[in-house]
Scaffold this active site. Structure first.
Site, PDB file in Angstrom:
ATOM      1  N   HIS A 196      55.543  -3.324 -22.166  1.00 52.78           N
ATOM      2  CA  HIS A 196      54.503  -2.294 -22.147  1.00 52.78           C
ATOM      3  C   HIS A 196      55.039  -0.994 -22.739  1.00 52.78           C
ATOM      4  O   HIS A 196      56.211  -0.656 -22.574  1.00 52.78           O
ATOM      5  CB  HIS A 196      54.028  -2.044 -20.711  1.00 52.78           C
ATOM      6  CG  HIS A 196      53.274  -3.185 -20.110  1.00 52.78           C
ATOM      7  ND1 HIS A 196      51.935  -3.389 -20.339  1.00 52.78           N
ATOM      8  CD2 HIS A 196      53.696  -4.200 -19.313  1.00 52.78           C
ATOM      9  CE1 HIS A 196      51.551  -4.483 -19.683  1.00 52.78           C
ATOM     10  NE2 HIS A 196      52.598  -4.987 -19.058  1.00 52.78           N
ATOM     11  N   ARG A 226      76.799  -3.940 -19.311  1.00 55.10           N
ATOM     12  CA  ARG A 226      77.967  -3.545 -20.088  1.00 55.10           C
ATOM     13  C   ARG A 226      79.011  -4.646 -19.965  1.00 55.10           C
ATOM     14  O   ARG A 226      78.933  -5.503 -19.078  1.00 55.10           O
ATOM     15  CB  ARG A 226      78.526  -2.216 -19.593  1.00 55.10           C
ATOM     16  CG  ARG A 226      78.947  -2.252 -18.128  1.00 55.10           C
ATOM     17  CD  ARG A 226      79.425  -0.890 -17.644  1.00 55.10           C
ATOM     18  NE  ARG A 226      79.798  -0.932 -16.236  1.00 55.10           N
ATOM     19  CZ  ARG A 226      80.990  -1.330 -15.783  1.00 55.10           C
ATOM     20  NH1 ARG A 226      81.925  -1.728 -16.658  1.00 55.10           N
ATOM     21  NH2 ARG A 226      81.251  -1.350 -14.496  1.00 55.10           N
ATOM     22  N   LYS A 266      84.239  -7.984 -18.798  1.00 56.56           N
ATOM     23  CA  LYS A 266      85.376  -8.856 -19.072  1.00 56.56           C
ATOM     24  C   LYS A 266      85.244  -9.409 -20.480  1.00 56.56           C
ATOM     25  O   LYS A 266      84.153  -9.786 -20.899  1.00 56.56           O
ATOM     26  CB  LYS A 266      85.432 -10.014 -18.064  1.00 56.56           C
ATOM     27  CG  LYS A 266      86.609 -10.953 -18.267  1.00 56.56           C
ATOM     28  CD  LYS A 266      86.641 -12.042 -17.209  1.00 56.56           C
ATOM     29  CE  LYS A 266      87.828 -12.966 -17.398  1.00 56.56           C
ATOM     30  NZ  LYS A 266      87.867 -14.037 -16.355  1.00 56.56           N
ATOM     31  N   THR A 276      69.937  -4.477 -22.248  1.00 56.54           N
ATOM     32  CA  THR A 276      69.041  -3.627 -23.043  1.00 56.54           C
ATOM     33  C   THR A 276      69.519  -3.435 -24.472  1.00 56.54           C
ATOM     34  O   THR A 276      68.785  -2.887 -25.294  1.00 56.54           O
ATOM     35  CB  THR A 276      68.914  -2.241 -22.381  1.00 56.54           C
ATOM     36  OG1 THR A 276      70.221  -1.636 -22.311  1.00 56.54           O
ATOM     37  CG2 THR A 276      68.335  -2.360 -20.975  1.00 56.54           C
TER      38      THR A 276
END
Length: 221
Positions: A112, A175, A178, A159
């Site tokens: 959206h 993120r 490892k 993202t």
């Protein structure tokens, strides 16, 4: 019945299934990321849950826009419980070979518009490389590309892209927590290869015919 007889019984059952063409896929895909079995076929082909999707999908999952998805061998997005996976012509999704999608995962190539939630927007399609594992309750958003051997931890929200792969992602936004040793990751090959419900044959013959690397636009990294 002791463990030895149970093992023998399973071996006899497998040998019998392998001799029957209709049931052969049940034995050949057992334990893989693309499980072909009577339950999946009944809910999809008879009751009509995700009927148009040409690979096994669990009846609690929703796969929308499968025409705009490309899958690699032994990969079945939506085969786990509670998946929500959706694509569009403008934002397709590509899944590489031997990917595993855990329960309650959302992979959506559009969303959206924050300024007008009655409209949809996207940042491009989504690509998962070969041998990717997406953990339970993870979310992968539009425009993301993940390289081979990427592990997305449970509950992570991805993202942005990590095209180099060979890593474990966690958190929101996700993120790298490892980096995987490239010399230690295994590019395993099961005895038989399937693309959805279609049998490609024993692995050596299927590989020689170019079965691998068809899910990703560049064949994986």
């Amino acid at each position: 019945m002791n463990a030895t007889w149970k093992t023998r019984l399973r071996a006899w059952q497998r040998a019998l299934l392998l001799r029957l063409p209709f049931f052969r896929a049940f034995a050949e895909t057992a334990g893989t990321g693309c499980p072909v079995n009577a339950r999946y076929m009944f809910f999809q082909k008879v009751l009509g849950f995700n009927r148009r999707v040409p690979w096994p999908v669990h009846f609690t999952s929703v796969v929308s826009g499968s025409n705009y998805m490309r899958i690699g061998v032994n990969t079945a997005p939506g085969a786990s419980i509670g998946n929500y996976i959706f694509a569009s012509p403008e934002a397709p999704i590509h899944f590489g070979d031997f990917c595993v999608i855990a329960s309650n995962v959302c992979i959506g190539s559009f969303n959206h518009d924050a300024y007008n939630i009655s409209r949809y927007t996207h940042k491009g399609g989504i690509t998962l490389g070969n041998y990717c594992w997406v953990g339970a309750n993870a979310v992968i958003l539009s425009g993301v590309a993940l390289g081979d051997h990427t592990v997305v931890a449970a509950g992570a929200v991805v993202t942005r892209s990590f095209p180099e792969g060979h890593c474990v992602l966690a958190g929101s936004p996700a993120r790298v927590i490892k980096t995987l040793d490239r010399d230690r990751v295994e590019r395993f090959l099961p005895p038989y290869l399937y693309r959805g419900y279609r049998r490609l044959g024993p692995t050596p013959q299927a590989v020689s015919r170019g079965a691998l690397g068809q899910g990703c636009p560049d064949g994986g990294h």
